[in-house]
Design an enzyme around this catalytic site. Sequence first.
Site, PDB file in Angstrom:
ATOM      1  CB  VAL A   1     -25.784 -17.055  -1.490  1.00 56.71           C
ATOM      2  CG1 VAL A   1     -24.619 -18.017  -0.944  1.00 56.71           C
ATOM      3  CG2 VAL A   1     -25.403 -15.476  -1.232  1.00 56.71           C
ATOM      4  CG  ASP A   2     -29.554 -21.197  -0.710  1.00 59.84           C
ATOM      5  OD1 ASP A   2     -28.516 -21.102   0.032  1.00 59.84           O
ATOM      6  OD2 ASP A   2     -30.970 -20.897   0.004  1.00 59.84           O
TER       7      ASP A   2
END
Length: 401
Positions: A168-169
Amino acid sequence: MRPLADLRILAIEQYGAGPFGSVHLADLGAEIIKIEDPSTGGDIGRYVPPYQEGEDSLFFEAFNRNKRSISLDLSTPEGRAVFEDLVRVSDAVYSNLRGDVPAKIGITYPDLKHLNPKIVCCALTGFGMTGPRSSEPGYDYILQGFAGWMDLTGEPTGPPTKSGLSLVDYSAGLVAAMALVSGVHAARRDGVGMDCDISLFDTAISMLTYPAIWNLNGDFEPQRTHHSAHPSLIPFQAFPTADGWIVVACPKEKFWRRLTTAIGRPELADDERFASFAARRRNADVLVPLLEEAFSTRPSAEWLAELRAVAVPCGPVNSVATALEDPQTAARDLVVETEHPRFGTVRQVSSPVRVGDERPDYRRAPSRHEDGPDILSSLLGYDERRITELDGAGAFGKGLA
C-alpha cells in the site's frame, strides 16, 4: 539531461510511502530537497533497525538516494521564511503526513499560491484530506486490514495475512509521484498550480479492482484461496514439488492444453470437467488435487524446465536472496552500488522506471542538512551573515549551519 532535470520538489516526507514515490523522481533527475525537522532528528527512517548507526540506516538509504537534505524547523518564523523562499523557486511541495496536517502547517495550495502561483502541493496521507477519517494516522499494515487486503490473503483455514511487503505504501507513493508530475505539467501549461490529494486508503481501495466490481455488481464474496490460487482461473497458483514450490499459470486455454501434455495427462485437456475456464472452476476440488499429486513427484527445477519447454507460464517461489541473484536481475541492472561514509559500498535495488537509453547515476542518500549550506547560498543567495542569523534563531536546529 535526465527527463526530470528541470523539476525541483520540496519533500516533507518520512518513512516509506512518501520517499518511495520521490526516489523514482530523483532517479529520473528531479531535484528532491528533503525538508527534515531538526526536533525529531529528521526523517524517522534514519533510525529504523536492524542496520542502523547514528542518523544512518540502510532502510533510509533504500528510499533516499539521489536526494538532497536541509534541516529546517518550520515551526519557527525563521525556518518558515526559508521554506517560503524555497517555495518561490520550486515546482512542487510534496508531503506524506496525517490528512489534517498539511492545512495545519500551511503547506496547501491556498497557503502558498501567493508565493508561487504555479506551485503544486501534493499531499500523500493515510485517509485523504477530507472525510471522517482524515485526521486518523494511516500506515501500510493498518490499511491492508482496512481495505480488505488481509481478508483476501493467506490460507482459507488460516488467519488474515498481510503482504510480505508494504505494497500500500509503495503503490500510493507511485500514485503520488504520477499525480505530482501531472500537476506540474498542467501548472506549466496553464500557469496555475493546485493541490493533489492522494491517500493510502484511496490507493488500497482502488487496487481491489476486479474483486470489487464483482462484489459491487453481483453476489461475489472474495475469499482466501488455497495455495494463493487465482479467484477464478484454474490452474493459476502455487504447487508443492518434491523439493520446493513453483507457480503455474494458465490464463489462456492454450496453456491448459500444453500443461496436460507436460504432466503426462493429455486426456485431461478434453475431459468435459476441465474443458473450459468455467468448467475447471466448477471442478477445482477434483482438478487441483490431481495437479498437486503430479507436481509432487519431481523437483522444482525439472518441472520448470518441462513447463518452459512447452511455453506454459511458470516460475519458482524464490527466497529474496535467490531472486536478487537471478540472471535476469543482473541483465536488467537491478542491483546498483553507492559509496557511503559509514556503511562503505552499499548494494541496493534500482528503480524500475526506464525512460530512454540512459541509465541513471545513483548517489547515496544525504546526511541530514548535508546540502543545507549550498541550498542556502547558491539557490537562495543568502550571505554568510543571513545564514548565521537564521542559525542563531533556530531555523536549522542546533549547530548545523
